[in-house]
Scaffold this active site. Sequence first.
Site, mmCIF file in Angstrom:
data_model
loop_
_atom_site.group_PDB
_atom_site.id
_atom_site.type_symbol
_atom_site.label_atom_id
_atom_site.label_comp_id
_atom_site.label_asym_id
_atom_site.label_seq_id
_atom_site.Cartn_x
_atom_site.Cartn_y
_atom_site.Cartn_z
ATOM 1 N N HIS A 90 -42.949 35.617 -42.204
ATOM 2 C CA HIS A 90 -42.905 34.806 -40.974
ATOM 3 C C HIS A 90 -42.544 33.366 -41.372
ATOM 4 O O HIS A 90 -42.876 32.937 -42.482
ATOM 5 C CB HIS A 90 -44.310 34.859 -40.351
ATOM 6 C CG HIS A 90 -44.426 34.232 -39.008
ATOM 7 N ND1 HIS A 90 -44.585 32.879 -38.839
ATOM 8 C CD2 HIS A 90 -44.447 34.786 -37.769
ATOM 9 C CE1 HIS A 90 -44.692 32.616 -37.548
ATOM 10 N NE2 HIS A 90 -44.607 33.760 -36.873
ATOM 11 N N ASP A 142 -50.966 35.984 -46.396
ATOM 12 C CA ASP A 142 -50.915 35.761 -44.955
ATOM 13 C C ASP A 142 -51.489 37.020 -44.292
ATOM 14 O O ASP A 142 -50.842 38.071 -44.288
ATOM 15 C CB ASP A 142 -49.457 35.515 -44.547
ATOM 16 C CG ASP A 142 -49.264 35.480 -43.042
ATOM 17 O OD1 ASP A 142 -50.201 35.836 -42.306
ATOM 18 O OD2 ASP A 142 -48.157 35.108 -42.596
ATOM 19 N N CYS A 191 -39.739 34.887 -35.301
ATOM 20 C CA CYS A 191 -40.035 33.854 -36.320
ATOM 21 C C CYS A 191 -39.829 34.414 -37.734
ATOM 22 O O CYS A 191 -40.623 34.118 -38.637
ATOM 23 C CB CYS A 191 -41.442 33.297 -36.178
ATOM 24 S SG CYS A 191 -41.760 32.567 -34.582
HETATM 25 N N1 C6P Z 1 -46.739 35.968 -35.276
HETATM 26 C C1 C6P Z 1 -45.649 37.274 -33.567
HETATM 27 O O1 C6P Z 1 -45.345 37.518 -32.393
HETATM 28 P P1 C6P Z 1 -49.980 31.523 -35.715
HETATM 29 O O2 C6P Z 1 -48.875 31.246 -34.734
HETATM 30 O O3 C6P Z 1 -50.201 30.366 -36.648
HETATM 31 O O4 C6P Z 1 -51.218 32.029 -35.073
HETATM 32 O O5 C6P Z 1 -49.474 32.754 -36.611
HETATM 33 C C2 C6P Z 1 -48.314 32.617 -37.363
HETATM 34 C C3 C6P Z 1 -47.990 33.908 -38.052
HETATM 35 C C4 C6P Z 1 -48.016 33.950 -39.431
HETATM 36 N N2 C6P Z 1 -47.788 35.085 -40.097
HETATM 37 C C5 C6P Z 1 -47.509 36.243 -39.463
HETATM 38 C C6 C6P Z 1 -47.282 37.487 -40.262
HETATM 39 C C7 C6P Z 1 -47.458 36.254 -38.062
HETATM 40 O O6 C6P Z 1 -47.187 37.401 -37.433
HETATM 41 C C8 C6P Z 1 -47.686 35.062 -37.341
HETATM 42 C C9 C6P Z 1 -47.580 35.025 -35.841
HETATM 43 C C10 C6P Z 1 -46.574 36.122 -33.846
HETATM 44 O O7 C6P Z 1 -45.206 37.950 -34.492
HETATM 45 C C11 C6P Z 1 -46.121 34.872 -33.157
HETATM 46 S S1 C6P Z 1 -44.601 34.265 -33.778
#
Ligand code: C6P
Length: 403
Positions: A115, A192, A358
Amino acid sequence: MNAFRKDFPVLSENKYAYLDSAATAQRPVQVLKAVEDFYRTANANPLRGLYELSIKATDAYEDARARVARFIDASSSEEVIFTKNTTESLNLVAYSYGRAFVKEGDEILIAVSEHHSNIIPWQTLAKEKNAKLVYLYPNEKGEYSLDEVKAKCNSRTRIFAMAQVSNVLGIPKPIKEYAKIAHSVGAVMVVDGAQSTPHMKVSVRDMDADFFAFSGHKLMAPMGIGVLYGKKELLEAMPPFLTGGEMIEYVTEQSATFAEVPHKFEAGTVNAAGAVGLAAAIDYLENVGFDFIEKTEEKLTAYLLDELKKVPHITVYGSDSYKEHVGIVTFNVDDCHPHDVASILDADKVCIRAGHHCAQPLMQFMKVNATNRASLYFYNTEEDVDRFLTSIKNVRKELGYGS
Ligand code: C6P
């Protein structure tokens, strides 16, 4: 009917077939109530006041930290830092650990399926330090072989950062094996856990992660609360990330000394209600049980994958095995832009995600601009999947194709 579904206000009237839990989960009434109770009965600024109400707020916040430590099997609460989300947790590691310990010529190893939250902080660090960002590429099954990892992890590698589960392909990674390789060359293993923590039992000690990041909102907690786990000796050696109130020990006009971990990394008024909500979400999750979660997701994923593959003009990405999707099914419909697909499904109140998720380097590697993604959680039902399938079979006709 799934017995837990009634706990989720957004799902209870079956208005929506919600298949976007990888983006954010729905919240049960138990979590909403815990947050409301905090504001009704313990609302004061935590960690500051000397009066009963503030001590109540502090206790609620620190109890939540201990709950998180038990949930991820950390050695102690001091290893749990509350952040906004996974993104902030990973930035904290890059800005604090990275700037202190990565030097010119060092290497940072990541996977092409990460991501953006697990790419951009390392890109920025590598540019600033004149270090090299090295990528791992998956085989045709979407796996990163141990040979590929061993070939790219070497004495210059300082950081190996990887998602335990990809938000596009779902495939779970053997992090414990990767951590052994990272440690054998003296690198730290950053994990992650955004897409793994809601679906599988995590033990940071068993996988031997040096840092582990996740977001509360993907496991039914409120938005705006996240976690960074770090081994205590690493956290103690790191400089603060954000600075200001409550992260200090003593301040003079020209200098300051800092609080002990974890408070050194929690500047300013904290999100105590979010932490309390996260603890309630963990209680709820563990009451449902990872056995039930895995079984339900596997059953629904198998059904969804089997039926989707029968629909003409569909390409499904990721593993052929339903067991390796962790509830995530990513696909495209021939000749149809993913945004059009998602809009047509939206008209039927079926919620899926469309776009690059993303993860643009992965899209470039897969040679697609964007995809659709349906993602399941334990509160989904076969009826949700049927609504999705009925709607998806209509997409090409809606867009003017004969079949
Ligand atoms: N993925 C998805 O729809 P945050 O936004 O900080 O809570 O998470 C970021 C993030 C980091 N690593 C991984 C593997 C993720 O899947 C995500 C968030 C969401 O796939 C929103 S883009």
